[in-house]
Design an enzyme around this catalytic site. Sequence first.
Site, PDB file in Angstrom:
ATOM      1  N   ARG A 155       0.848  -1.194   0.000  1.00  0.00           N
ATOM      2  CA  ARG A 155       0.000   0.000   0.000  1.00  0.00           C
ATOM      3  C   ARG A 155       0.884   1.245   0.000  1.00  0.00           C
ATOM      4  O   ARG A 155       1.993   1.221   0.533  1.00  0.00           O
ATOM      5  CB  ARG A 155      -0.885   0.032   1.247  1.00  0.00           C
ATOM      6  CG  ARG A 155      -1.678  -1.232   1.464  1.00  0.00           C
ATOM      7  CD  ARG A 155      -2.895  -1.333   0.548  1.00  0.00           C
ATOM      8  NE  ARG A 155      -3.545  -2.624   0.697  1.00  0.00           N
ATOM      9  CZ  ARG A 155      -3.586  -3.537  -0.271  1.00  0.00           C
ATOM     10  NH1 ARG A 155      -3.025  -3.323  -1.409  1.00  0.00           N
ATOM     11  NH2 ARG A 155      -4.208  -4.673  -0.072  1.00  0.00           N
ATOM     12  N   GLY A 156       0.384   2.328  -0.584  1.00  0.00           N
ATOM     13  CA  GLY A 156       1.129   3.578  -0.566  1.00  0.00           C
ATOM     14  C   GLY A 156       2.002   3.761  -1.797  1.00  0.00           C
ATOM     15  O   GLY A 156       2.755   4.719  -1.880  1.00  0.00           O
ATOM     16  N   CYS A 157       1.909   2.839  -2.759  1.00  0.00           N
ATOM     17  CA  CYS A 157       2.671   2.966  -4.000  1.00  0.00           C
ATOM     18  C   CYS A 157       1.716   3.394  -5.112  1.00  0.00           C
ATOM     19  O   CYS A 157       0.610   2.866  -5.214  1.00  0.00           O
ATOM     20  CB  CYS A 157       3.318   1.633  -4.375  1.00  0.00           C
ATOM     21  SG  CYS A 157       4.538   1.053  -3.183  1.00  0.00           S
ATOM     22  N   ALA A 158       2.149   4.332  -5.936  1.00  0.00           N
ATOM     23  CA  ALA A 158       1.319   4.802  -7.044  1.00  0.00           C
ATOM     24  C   ALA A 158       1.135   3.691  -8.074  1.00  0.00           C
ATOM     25  O   ALA A 158       0.052   3.506  -8.609  1.00  0.00           O
ATOM     26  CB  ALA A 158       1.943   6.029  -7.690  1.00  0.00           C
ATOM     27  N   SER A 159       2.204   2.931  -8.335  1.00  0.00           N
ATOM     28  CA  SER A 159       2.099   1.803  -9.257  1.00  0.00           C
ATOM     29  C   SER A 159       1.786   0.551  -8.447  1.00  0.00           C
ATOM     30  O   SER A 159       1.799   0.567  -7.216  1.00  0.00           O
ATOM     31  CB  SER A 159       3.394   1.646 -10.044  1.00  0.00           C
ATOM     32  OG  SER A 159       4.488   1.620  -9.170  1.00  0.00           O
TER      33      SER A 159
END
Length: 143
Positions: free
Chosen positions: A45-49
């Site tokens: 979680r917390g990743c754009a990709s």
Amino acid sequence: MSIETIIEDFALLDDWEDRYRYVIELGRTLAPLAEADRTDANKVRGCASQVWLATRVDAGAGPPILTFTGDSDAHIVRGLIAILLQHVSGKSAEAILASDALALFDRLGLREHLTPQRSNGLASMAARIRHDARAAVAAAHHA
């Protein structure tokens, strides 16, 4: 390839574009992630990709050893994963907790060139690895 080799290679590359290409090349060296590991539980979680990190814990006779595999749908992020995993995979949980993966990326001069979203994603990946290392230590103490 060792983390020391990656650090040495980065030192030889003056141009940010060359470093960027090198990170993408490192991403191509990642072992393929098994389809079985592309689960919601392994998603970071917390990743754009999209990013997946799978953790294997070897809780043999000594301290727990963690091995990580990972993948992303973004080329540059795959390269960041490759560097991160080279830094932590195959090490003891204690060694992982004692090291600072984000400091490595600062040393390489990478974090200052990442977008805020990618930098946050990198921090999320590092936090996930630390979480899994803490869980392995806790499990070893309760065994």
